[in-house]
Scaffold this active site. Structure first.
Site, short mmCIF file in Angstrom:
data_model
loop_
_atom_site.label_atom_id
_atom_site.label_comp_id
_atom_site.label_asym_id
_atom_site.label_seq_id
_atom_site.Cartn_x
_atom_site.Cartn_y
_atom_site.Cartn_z
N PRO A 88 0.75 -1.04 -0.20
CA PRO A 88 -0.19 0.35 -0.11
C PRO A 88 1.08 1.46 0.54
O PRO A 88 0.15 1.99 -0.68
CB PRO A 88 -0.93 -0.33 1.60
CG PRO A 88 -0.75 -1.40 1.84
CD PRO A 88 0.94 -2.28 0.99
N GLU A 115 1.80 -7.16 8.49
CA GLU A 115 2.42 -5.73 8.28
C GLU A 115 3.55 -6.12 7.42
O GLU A 115 3.36 -4.54 6.93
CB GLU A 115 2.57 -5.36 10.03
CG GLU A 115 1.69 -5.69 11.07
CD GLU A 115 0.66 -4.53 10.60
OE1 GLU A 115 -0.36 -5.73 10.49
OE2 GLU A 115 0.40 -3.90 10.17
N ARG A 157 -1.23 -9.25 -20.70
CA ARG A 157 -2.34 -9.43 -22.20
C ARG A 157 -1.25 -8.00 -22.76
O ARG A 157 -1.81 -8.23 -24.32
CB ARG A 157 -3.56 -8.57 -21.51
CG ARG A 157 -3.17 -6.99 -20.71
CD ARG A 157 -4.53 -6.67 -20.76
NE ARG A 157 -5.65 -6.55 -21.31
CZ ARG A 157 -5.58 -5.44 -21.76
NH1 ARG A 157 -4.99 -3.70 -21.35
NH2 ARG A 157 -6.38 -4.65 -22.74
N ASP A 172 -7.22 0.70 -24.98
CA ASP A 172 -7.49 1.06 -23.05
C ASP A 172 -7.45 2.14 -22.88
O ASP A 172 -7.27 2.98 -23.77
CB ASP A 172 -6.04 -0.30 -22.86
CG ASP A 172 -6.67 -1.79 -23.34
OD1 ASP A 172 -6.65 -2.40 -23.87
OD2 ASP A 172 -4.80 -1.54 -23.05
C1 LIG Z 1 0.11 -6.38 0.56
O1 LIG Z 1 0.01 -5.60 -0.30
C2 LIG Z 1 -1.30 -4.41 -0.28
O2 LIG Z 1 -2.25 -4.40 0.61
C3 LIG Z 1 -1.63 -3.69 -1.09
C4 LIG Z 1 -0.39 -4.08 -2.76
C5 LIG Z 1 -0.89 -3.38 -3.68
N1 LIG Z 1 -1.57 -1.89 -3.77
C6 LIG Z 1 -2.41 -2.19 -2.08
N2 LIG Z 1 -3.40 -0.74 -2.78
C7 LIG Z 1 -2.43 -2.93 -1.69
#
Ligand SMILES: COC(=O)c1ccnc(N)c1
Length: 246
Positions: A88, A115, A157, A172
């Site tokens: 994230p 985590e 793809r 796309d």
């Molecule tokens: C554990 O990975 C995630 O929570 C993740 C990975 C890639 N993009 C996200 N928004 C979350």
């Protein structure tokens, strides 16, 4: 293209055997290997995580198994892959990222859980390979596996021969060129009328110039409605007078 995926849930990647990507694998366009991180643990419980230094909730993935996994998959001194770590807290993964990654010969994906992965793993990997920490958006998953599936599909793809009709990539949403920063407009197929709703006449006209114009208008309208921040990025020079009326 060669892909190596490291995860504690290899079964997550069964979907890579179906549909387009399954066909691409069987055609030799994609060479995908999935590795269970636990094969690089040495204790009875095959431990991959531990409590975070500094306290706090949850568990952190230990560095040792990851270091051994990356050494086994990409031995130091040998060919160098590009390491992709979905998280994230990564840089936004966009169509442009997918296009860029589709040019690579070898991608290694690290699926984090809990985590996250001890930060020293990425720090150490960066000393010998390019590393991209990427985010699919502002949301949190339980692990990187679902993100890797999405990235592998977005990249796969784009590989020549994978999509039946290569032209569809050019149309796309977000595709570099005419569709950059534009969302795709509505699409229709038979029947011409369905539950009293007719297909827009223009699409049945055979007038390809007018159809292209109509589709661009629809793309602009949808972009302005759903992604105003993208619409704001559109280069005014590429918008003609009719576009500006949308
Ligand atoms: C554990 O990975 C995630 O929570 C993740 C990975 C890639 N993009 C996200 N928004 C979350």
């Amino acid at each position: 293209m060669k892909l190596d995926i490291v995860t504690i849930f290899p079964e997550y990647f069964a979907p890579l055997d179906v549909s387009l990507l399954g066909k691409a694998r069987r055609a030799g366009l994609l060479d995908v290997r999935v590795h269970d991180l636990r094969q690089w643990t040495h204790d009875r419980h095959r431990t991959v995580d531990d409590t975070p230094y500094g306290g706090g909730p949850g568990m952190v993935m230990k560095p040792e198994p990851w270091g051994e996994a990356l050494d086994a998959i990409a031995p130091p001194g040998g060919p160098v892959p590009r390491l992709i770590v979905p998280t994230p807290s990564g840089r936004p993964f966009t169509q442009a990222t997918a296009v860029e990654l589709a040019e690579e010969d070898w991608l290694v994906f690290a699926c984090g859980r809990y985590e996250g992965i001890d930060a020293r793993v990425v720090d150490e990997a960066r000393t010998r390979m390019p590393v991209d920490e990427v985010s699919l958006g502002d949301f949190v998953l339980a692990g990187g596996e679902v993100a890797v599936l999405a990235i592998v599909e977005a990249v796969g793809r784009l590989l020549p021969g994978v999509l039946g009709n290569a032209d569809s990539v050019a149309d796309d949403s977000f595709a570099p060129g005419a569709m950059e920063s534009l969302l795709e407009g509505p699409v229709y197929t038979k029947p011409p009328v369905w539950r009293g709703r007719a297909v827009p006449e223009i699409l049945l006209s055979g007038n390809h110039g007018a159809i292209a114009r109509w589709r661009r208008d629809q793309a602009l309208r949808r972009t302005v409605r759903n992604r105003p921040e993208l619409a704001a990025r559109l280069d005014p020079a590429t918008l003609d007078a009719q576009d500006r009326r949308v």
